[in-house]
Design a protein around this motif. Structure first.
Motif, short mmCIF file in Angstrom:
data_model
loop_
_atom_site.label_atom_id
_atom_site.label_comp_id
_atom_site.label_asym_id
_atom_site.label_seq_id
_atom_site.Cartn_x
_atom_site.Cartn_y
_atom_site.Cartn_z
N LEU A 20 0.82 -1.22 0.00
CA LEU A 20 0.00 0.00 0.00
C LEU A 20 0.86 1.27 0.00
CD1 LEU A 20 -2.88 -0.93 2.53
CD2 LEU A 20 -3.08 -0.56 0.06
N ARG A 78 -5.43 6.29 9.77
CA ARG A 78 -5.55 5.06 8.95
C ARG A 78 -6.96 4.96 8.37
NH1 ARG A 78 -2.24 4.27 13.08
NH2 ARG A 78 -0.30 3.08 12.74
N LYS A 79 -7.05 4.78 7.10
CA LYS A 79 -8.32 4.54 6.42
C LYS A 79 -8.14 3.25 5.64
CE LYS A 79 -9.42 9.42 5.76
NZ LYS A 79 -9.56 10.46 4.73
N ASN A 100 -7.02 1.00 3.01
CA ASN A 100 -5.97 1.08 1.99
C ASN A 100 -5.29 2.46 1.93
OD1 ASN A 100 -6.60 -1.53 1.24
ND2 ASN A 100 -8.04 -0.86 -0.38
N GLU A 101 -5.33 3.13 3.06
CA GLU A 101 -4.75 4.47 3.06
C GLU A 101 -4.15 4.79 4.42
OE1 GLU A 101 -5.99 8.89 1.39
OE2 GLU A 101 -7.58 7.40 1.75
N ILE A 119 -2.32 8.27 6.31
CA ILE A 119 -1.96 9.68 6.11
C ILE A 119 -1.24 10.19 7.35
CG2 ILE A 119 -2.87 12.00 5.73
CD1 ILE A 119 -5.38 10.50 4.51
N SER A 151 0.30 11.82 2.53
CA SER A 151 -0.18 10.44 2.44
C SER A 151 0.94 9.50 2.08
CB SER A 151 -1.29 10.36 1.38
OG SER A 151 -1.61 9.00 1.16
N THR A 166 0.46 6.57 1.22
CA THR A 166 -0.05 5.68 0.18
C THR A 166 -0.33 6.40 -1.14
OG1 THR A 166 -2.21 6.02 1.22
CG2 THR A 166 -1.04 4.00 1.77
N SER A 167 0.09 7.68 -1.21
CA SER A 167 -0.10 8.42 -2.48
C SER A 167 1.12 8.18 -3.38
CB SER A 167 -0.25 9.91 -2.19
OG SER A 167 -0.03 10.66 -3.36
#
Lengths: 717, 97
Positions: free
Chosen positions: A350, B11-12, B14-15, B17, B29, B31-32
């Motif tokens: 991820l 935490r979200k 699949n994300e 930040i 982020s 995960t960006s």
């Protein structure tokens, strides 16, 4: 002291120019302008006592005027010649009466006096006789001999040759000479030729003492000069055979037999003055050619890259090239390893921040330049606003407006600088973050890092930098050579002025073959080698052969002595006459050396020693160039000692001290005296010899040469 | 004056930040995959630091009770970033005020 014993003030003969007439006012102004201290009025077969008294009174404060006449004289010869008679000014009335009775009703055009009358009539008036000699209206040889035999005192019989070249030669052989102006146009009187006497004689009687070589009187004059008694050696190297000589603060002449030790005296004096810390100039003419060669010796070690306008010697560029290695390229294996393990951790997959391409945009140099410009402008504005001076140039309002405008510019440039700094730093923090997160993921998951770049950018970047380093070096090496120094040596007559020019440049692949190895700081082979290897690096900067070329350069650089641009400098010295290179002859080198030595040293040296300065020089040149230079040195308070065989130098420089060296079957003697007393005394046994006889015996050419030169200089002029 | 900024992880699905505790919201982020977002974040962060002439900021990673990969990576990264920011304060002090 300037003396003119041949002055016309009236048109007497029909052939005389009208411009020989002079008014009292013109006479007074011209005598003052020319700086004449003694003159004799000597009109043709005529003496005007009334004019004499007026003219004498008009210059009484600056000049002594003596009465005289220029007679046409003939007895044995077919043609009349001119003889000047000058008498004691205290007996001017008697002279006037005698002239009137002698000339009687004759006109100046028709009057001629014979030698018997000339010698008998004027003796009671303490006369001086001056005959034209080796010039127009000269007395015939027979009459000249007759006059010489009948004259009441031979010391008071002088000759007047045509020019100053003759006079030096004539004086050397005891032919007493003077020069007179024989003025033809009073408007140009000050441009005439006059006699210069070393000592001021206060009146006519003292002049007679000088002519008679009255030892007591002349020694009094000479002893007024400063002198030092110095011990010198017959053999200076071993300091053996010492004797003492006086050295006057004036011109001192050493002459005598060849091999008698004249040069040893000069060498001794040189050592003496050096030991005392006194600045001395010592010119040995025999060494002129080596002196000239020394001037042409290149001095590359004195010059650096800054001489040729380079900001730096580029040592960093040389080091960077020698130490160059290609940056590491990321191997494909690294990618394989990463992708084999990528799916093991869900969260690892991820995190994508570490997989972003790096920006690789580093503008640090540009940002530093912005900062520097901002600071410069800020400093200027601070100085501008705090200075009172600028406020005077504009109105108050204009000044405030200008200040505000400049402040706005400063504020905007500050904002611009900050923005650019932030953008640049944001780029580097972004790249830093990609690497940092990538490493953290790798460490936390135990998996290989994802290569963040292929390495190609750095690879290309480093090779471009290498190329730039090599280009910077060659851009400087290919600069045109420049003349960094030009030293004036002297004039070579009509050929022009000569100088030594010093030219500097860099050795480079296109000029190295033409460069003489003596011009270079370092060994020429080493220079060629390093240039060749550097050129190979530049040529192969973007090929697969680069490693080999860099490696060879590195070996040559690390093992050799050429480390920067400084080591590739060459220096070439040339003699330039006018604007072209020129190879002077031995005689021309002699001319240059003596003039250069005198002109270069006349302000900072107090002692001048010349060993045979006449070598390779013609007599005319000696008379017109060297003699005046030496006389000027003496006048400016320098001590000059000259060893010479040349009559012009010995006599015309007006030396008050003469040292005669003799050598006879290995027996050496030294005599000291003066040409003014005509005496030289032995330092061994006080034997006295005549200066004139010894000078004629030892000075260049002897009597035969005197006659030849007299003919040459006299008749041709 | 030194000012501590807490950095937390949001935490979200699949994300993940990173939130930086300034008065004004500032986040990054993990995960960006956007280079622009990353760059914009640092421009914003640096402006804040450069314009604030009073304070010197220190980052403190605050993610108590978490043990996942985001926690471990975040912890290491924020420590490294804090060191990096400390070193550029020398340059910041030379900038026009």
């Amino acid at each position: 002291m300037l003396v003119d014993l041949h002055v016309h003030t009236k048109k007497c003969k029909s052939g005389d120019d009208k411009t020989r007439e002079v008014t009292v006012q013109l006479f007074s102004s011209k005598i003052r302008l020319a700086g004449i201290k003694v003159l004799a009025i000597t009109n043709h077969n005529c003496f005007d006592i009334e004019q004499y008294n007026k003219l004498k009174a008009s210059v009484a404060d600056v000049c002594d005027v003596w009465p005289g006449i220029e007679f046409d004289v003939k007895q044995l010869s077919s043609k009349a010649g001119h003889v000047i008679v000058i008498v004691n000014p205290e007996k001017v009335e008697d002279f006037n009466a005698l002239i009137k009775s002698t000339i009687g009703d004759s006109t100046p055009d028709s009057f001629v006096i014979n030698i018997d009358n000339l010698c008998s009539k004027f003796n009671k008036l303490d006369p001086i006789f001056i005959a034209h000699y080796l010039k127009p209206k000269s007395l015939g040889e027979d009459d000249l001999d007759l006059l010489n035999s009948k004259i009441y005192n031979k010391n008071r019989f002088l000759k007047e040759p045509s020019n100053i070249v003759s006079i030096g030669v004539l004086n050397a052989y005891d032919q007493k000479c003077v020069l007179g102006s024989d003025v033809k146009d009073w408007n140009f009187y000050e441009k005439g030729t006059f006699s210069e006497f070393k000592y001021d004689f206060k009146d006519y009687k003292n002049f007679l003492k000088l002519l008679d070589k009255d030892s007591a009187y002349i020694n009094d004059l000479i002893n007024q000069e400063q002198k030092e008694i110095i011990e010198v050696y017959g053999d200076n190297k071993t300091k053996q055979h010492p004797f003492r000589i006086p050295v006057y603060n004036d011109v001192n002449i050493i002459f005598g037999d060849k091999g008698s030790g004249k040069s040893e005296i000069l060498a001794s004096l040189n050592d003496y003055y050096i030991s005392k810390g006194i600045p001395v100039s010592y010119l040995v003419s025999r060494a002129n050619e080596s002196w000239f060669s020394t001037l042409l010796l290149p001095t590359p070690n004195l010059y650096f890259s800054s001489t040729l306008g380079c900001d730096s010697n580029l040592v960093e560029n040389f080091i960077a090239i020698a130490n160059y290695v290609d940056p590491q390229i990321v191997e494909i294996e690294s990618y394989k390893k990463y992708f084999k393990t990528i799916n093991k951790n869900k969260n690892s997959a991820l995190i994508k921040l570490n997989k972003i391409s790096k920006i690789n945009s580093n503008n640090d140099v540009f940002i530093r330049k912005l900062g520097s410009e901002y600071e410069t402008f800020k400093s200027f504005l601070s100085s501008f606003t705090s200075s009172e001076m600028y406020k005077h140039f504009v109105t108050d309002d204009d000044f405030i407006n200008l200040k505000n405008d400049l402040s706005n510019v400063l504020n905007k440039s500050a904002e611009h600088y900050k923005d650019q700094w932030i953008k640049n730093k944001a780029n580097s923090l972004s790249d830093f973050s990609i690497d940092s997160i990538n490493t953290a993921v790798s460490e936390c998951t135990g998996t290989p890092t994802l290569p963040t770049e292929t390495g190609f950018f750095k690879f290309a970047d480093e090779r471009i930098k290498l190329m730039n380093n090599a280009n910077a070096i060659f851009n400087n090496l290919n600069k045109e050579s420049v003349v960094v120094e030009s030293t004036y040596l002297g004039k070579l007559g009509n050929k022009g002025s000569g100088s030594i020019t010093s030219e500097c440049g860099f050795a480079n692949p296109s000029n190295i073959e033409k460069i003489d190895s003596k011009w270079l700081k370092q060994n020429k082979t080493d220079c060629k080698d390093i240039l060749k290897k550097l050129k190979s690096v530049q040529n192969e900067a973007f090929t697969k052969n680069l490693f080999d070329k860099v490696s060879k350069f590195k070996t040559a650089y690390n093992d050799g002595v050429i480390k920067s641009l400084n080591d590739l400098i060459f220096n070439k010295k040339s003699f330039i006459l006018g604007s072209k290179p020129y190879k002077p002859s031995a005689g021309e080198i002699a001319i240059l050396s003596i003039e250069y030595e005198i002109l270069k040293n006349k302000t900072n040296k107090s002692i001048f020693l010349f060993d045979e300065p006449e070598l390779s020089l013609g007599n005319e040149y000696i008379e017109t160039n060297i003699v005046p230079l030496i006389k000027d040195l003496a006048k400016s308070g320098k001590t000059v000692v000259i060893a010479t065989h040349n009559a012009n130098i010995a006599v015309r420089t007006g030396a008050i001290n003469s040292i005669l060296k003799t050598a006879n079957n290995s027996e050496y003697n030294t005599y000291i005296g003066s040409m003014y007393t005509n005496e030289l005394k032995s330092v061994i046994d006080n034997e006295i010899v005549k200066w004139d006889a010894e000078s004629e015996r030892t000075l260049e050419g002897g009597e035969k040469a005197f006659k030849e030169r007299g003919y040459y200089y006299g008749e041709d002029n | 004056m030194e000012k501590i900024i807490d950095v937390t992880i949001e935490r979200k699905e699949n994300e993940a930040i990173l939130n930086f505790g300034f008065e004004e919201k500032m986040s990054l982020s993990l995960t960006s995959d956007s280079q622009d977002e990353l760059k914009d974040f640092f421009i914003k962060l640096l402006k804040k630091i450069v314009d604030d002439k009073e304070n010197i900021y220190k980052l403190n990673f605050s993610d108590e009770g978490q043990t996942d990969l985001f926690h471990d990576v975040g912890d290491k990264y924020i420590k490294n970033l804090d060191n990096e920011l400390s070193s550029i304060y020398v340059e910041i002090n030379k900038l026009p005020r």
